[in-house]
Design a protein around this motif. Structure first.
Motif, PDB file in Angstrom:
ATOM      1  N   ASN A   2       0.828  -1.199   0.000  1.00  0.00           N
ATOM      2  CA  ASN A   2       0.000   0.000   0.000  1.00  0.00           C
ATOM      3  C   ASN A   2       0.870   1.258   0.000  1.00  0.00           C
ATOM      4  O   ASN A   2       2.093   1.183   0.054  1.00  0.00           O
ATOM      5  N   GLU A   3       0.209   2.394  -0.047  1.00  0.00           N
ATOM      6  CA  GLU A   3       0.905   3.688  -0.125  1.00  0.00           C
ATOM      7  C   GLU A   3       1.831   3.937   1.063  1.00  0.00           C
ATOM      8  O   GLU A   3       2.872   4.555   0.931  1.00  0.00           O
ATOM      9  N   GLU A   4       1.436   3.450   2.246  1.00  0.00           N
ATOM     10  CA  GLU A   4       2.251   3.659   3.447  1.00  0.00           C
ATOM     11  C   GLU A   4       3.506   2.799   3.454  1.00  0.00           C
ATOM     12  O   GLU A   4       4.496   3.165   4.089  1.00  0.00           O
ATOM     13  N   THR A   6       5.083   1.500   0.601  1.00  0.00           N
ATOM     14  CA  THR A   6       5.781   1.501  -0.687  1.00  0.00           C
ATOM     15  C   THR A   6       6.249   2.914  -1.022  1.00  0.00           C
ATOM     16  O   THR A   6       5.497   3.878  -0.877  1.00  0.00           O
ATOM     17  N   GLN A   8       7.395   5.328  -3.955  1.00  0.00           N
ATOM     18  CA  GLN A   8       7.426   5.530  -5.398  1.00  0.00           C
ATOM     19  C   GLN A   8       8.610   6.434  -5.702  1.00  0.00           C
ATOM     20  O   GLN A   8       8.652   7.574  -5.243  1.00  0.00           O
ATOM     21  N   GLU A  21       7.543  10.685 -11.004  1.00  0.00           N
ATOM     22  CA  GLU A  21       7.696   9.275 -10.689  1.00  0.00           C
ATOM     23  C   GLU A  21       8.385   8.564 -11.845  1.00  0.00           C
ATOM     24  O   GLU A  21       8.107   8.830 -13.011  1.00  0.00           O
ATOM     25  N   SER A  25       9.358   1.321  -7.792  1.00  0.00           N
ATOM     26  CA  SER A  25       8.944   1.429  -6.401  1.00  0.00           C
ATOM     27  C   SER A  25       9.767   0.460  -5.566  1.00  0.00           C
ATOM     28  O   SER A  25      10.356  -0.486  -6.090  1.00  0.00           O
TER      29      SER A  25
END
Length: 122
Positions: A2-4, A6, A8, A21, A25
């Motif tokens: 998830n965003e928390e 990983t 980018q 970007e 990742s």
């Protein structure tokens, strides 16, 4: 992932004049387990430098850490005070950091005299 958990990756695009970007990742866990103390120091230095992070950003990180394991919360507090004490142990300052280093030295004295306890590592 998830965003928390990983990151980018971004890189400067000279054509657009912004960080964009890259499509790559990496997991936060992979970064964390790979860091040395010097890597972390450099990462932290760069993080602070990109946008002049300060008290407010530190407070927000502390608020985000309220949901982590209680033992890790204690470690975060001890770690933050360790950074403060380490910074207090310098001989030379200038007007940009003089007051902050003096404050750090006061905190070090409080820790050294037992006025600022951390509790036990459980």
């Amino acid at each position: 992932m998830n965003e928390e958990s990983t990151i980018q990756l971004k890189a400067w695009n000279s054509e657009t004049g912004i960080n964009e970007e890259t499509g790559e990742s990496i997991s936060v866990y992979s970064v964390a387990k790979s860091l040395t103390m010097m890597n972390f120091t450099t990462l932290f230095d760069e993080y602070l430098n990109l946008g002049g992070k300060g008290y407010r950003e530190g407070q927000l990180i502390g608020q985000n850490l309220r949901t982590t394991h209680r033992t890790l919360q204690r470690l975060a507090i001890c770690f933050a005070f360790g950074i403060i004490v380490g910074l207090s142990e310098q001989q030379y300052t200038d007007p940009r950091n003089e007051t902050a280093v003096e404050t750090a030295a006061k905190i070090k004295r409080m820790i050294d005299t037992g006025e600022l306890p951390f509790g036990f590592y459980i």
